[in-house]
Design an enzyme around this catalytic site. Structure first.
Site, PDB file in Angstrom:
ATOM      1  N   ASP B  51      13.499  35.830 -24.974  1.00  0.00           N
ATOM      2  CA  ASP B  51      13.769  36.811 -25.983  1.00  0.00           C
ATOM      3  C   ASP B  51      13.488  38.182 -25.865  1.00  0.00           C
ATOM      4  O   ASP B  51      12.648  38.439 -25.059  1.00  0.00           O
ATOM      5  CB  ASP B  51      13.065  36.182 -27.449  1.00  0.00           C
ATOM      6  N   TYR B 114       4.152  28.075 -20.328  1.00  0.00           N
ATOM      7  CA  TYR B 114       4.204  29.400 -21.147  1.00  0.00           C
ATOM      8  C   TYR B 114       2.641  29.572 -21.450  1.00  0.00           C
ATOM      9  O   TYR B 114       2.030  28.653 -21.654  1.00  0.00           O
ATOM     10  CB  TYR B 114       5.006  29.371 -22.589  1.00  0.00           C
TER      11      TYR B 114
END
Lengths: 260, 260
Positions: B51, B114
């Protein structure tokens, strides 16, 4: 009473701390923020100048109303919160104190500490590009040892003319370096140096010279001769500004910091 | 043979990895750089979408000439250096490998990791503002323990519908989380999570929910019920994008990385 602020800033977008006409400076941004926040014009006096691109982790600045009739009514310890929406994202207040009227943020300094941050990955690191000097050749353990052996020669009271930008108009270049060392933190090499004062570009020339020692351009013991020479041309290159951080300032009196 | 690049990027200035018309994307910047550098048009295929504002420490992207007649002649291991002057300062290549023609950087993924970075000083930190989520209330040692107790409930094979952005069109929300923990590093709280795949906003909703556990909004053992509910409304808030980093990708075959 004056308000003393401890501030952190990312200097990337500024011409330095000191206000200059038509250029964005930290002093200007800070003066605008406090004046807007308190509702009357204020002057802001810093502990030091910093060059364009140089950062700060513990810069000290004193704030006073221009008109002594005005009074700052926000309690000390709450100012950082009030200032939050007036300051840009690259400047913040991380400490507050009250100091007496005779206190001067520059002349009352006893000792300052700078951090010079390097990194030595072969690849460019986008997260370090404006915050640390990229050494394109990795520094070995032996290179780091050489840097610290060289650094030991600089500690003490010396004439640092060789480590002052050529053309500086300082008459007496004697300074006392209290501590100087380089530590590895992952891919970072952090040089920390504290002294009673610093000449123009002194930390950046020390850093450039120590990296030359790491790579064998100089021997660590050459430093004694370089100091002795009192000649800028004998020392190593000037490291770029974007790895430099003013990290701490000590004063000639106790400051009761409210630190967050 | 295809060229596989491992890249790092600061996502602050991009609309995300994926190219979008009239917006700066990492894919576009990378495609332009390799095409200019190699001298012919190339396609770049990424391992994932990210994003706007999300960063990467180990994003993988495969590069191929559009016209199969063209050949990349720069030896693997030297491409990062050739690309240096074509890439913006916020993107860099930190690994290179050759992969076979059937390799797909997204479909061949076995596991991804992540990092979600937070910080909890009372003051805003200008050095963290676009790189970590500012938790305005400090996380105590007990709060950190609560986060890790809650995290333990998420490890394993579960239906993660509660941790998926409402309105996602995924049919099967089962994923296997291999590891999930939060560690303090100074003022930073680093959440690391690895899984065989991630739903839309999954890491950011996990992070928001774990911070709610730190502050007592949820009890750590509530996580079992939240997972069971398969209802996004039962989980906590979505943490902002700028603390998120795609940190590592593992493939269904050995990749012979030349890492710098």
């Amino acid at each position: 009473m004056k308000l003393l602020l401890k501030i952190r800033y990312d200097g990337t977008s500024y011409c330095g701390y000191q206000a200059q006409p038509d250029k964005p400076s930290v002093q200007r941004a800070l003066t605008d923020a406090v004046s807007d926040c308190f509702g009357f014009p204020c002057t802001v006096t810093g502990c030091s100048r910093t060059d364009s691109g140089v950062h700060a982790l513990g810069f000290c600045a004193a704030v006073e109303p221009v008109d002594p009739q005005n009074r700052i009514t926000i309690p000390t310890g709450r100012v950082h919160r009030a200032l939050r929406r007036f300051l840009p994202a690259d400047i913040s207040v991380c400490g507050e104190a009250e100091v007496s009227g005779d206190f001067h943020p520059r002349y009352s300094v006893l000792r300052k500490e700078y951090l010079y941050r390097m990194y030595d990955t072969v690849y460019d690191d986008p997260f370090e590009s404006s915050r640390a000097w990229h050494l394109k050749h990795p520094v070995t353990d032996e290179g780091l040892t050489r840097m610290n052996r060289a650094a030991a020669h600089m500690v003490g009271h010396h004439d640092f003319t060789s480590f002052m930008a050529a053309g500086s108009k300082i008459v007496d270049a004697h300074r006392t370096v209290y501590s100087l060392n380089v530590q590895r933190n992952g891919n970072n090499l952090d040089l920390r140096v504290s002294a009673d004062g610093f000449l123009y570009n002194m930390v950046r020339i020390i850093t450039g010279t120590l990296t030359d020692c790491a790579y064998g351009v100089f021997e660590p013991d050459d430093i004694a001769d370089i100091i002795q020479a009192k000649d800028r041309a004998k020392a190593g290159k000037t490291a770029p500004p974007h790895g430099l951080y003013l990290s701490e300032v000590w004063y000639d009196r106790e400051i009761e910091w409210k630190i967050f």
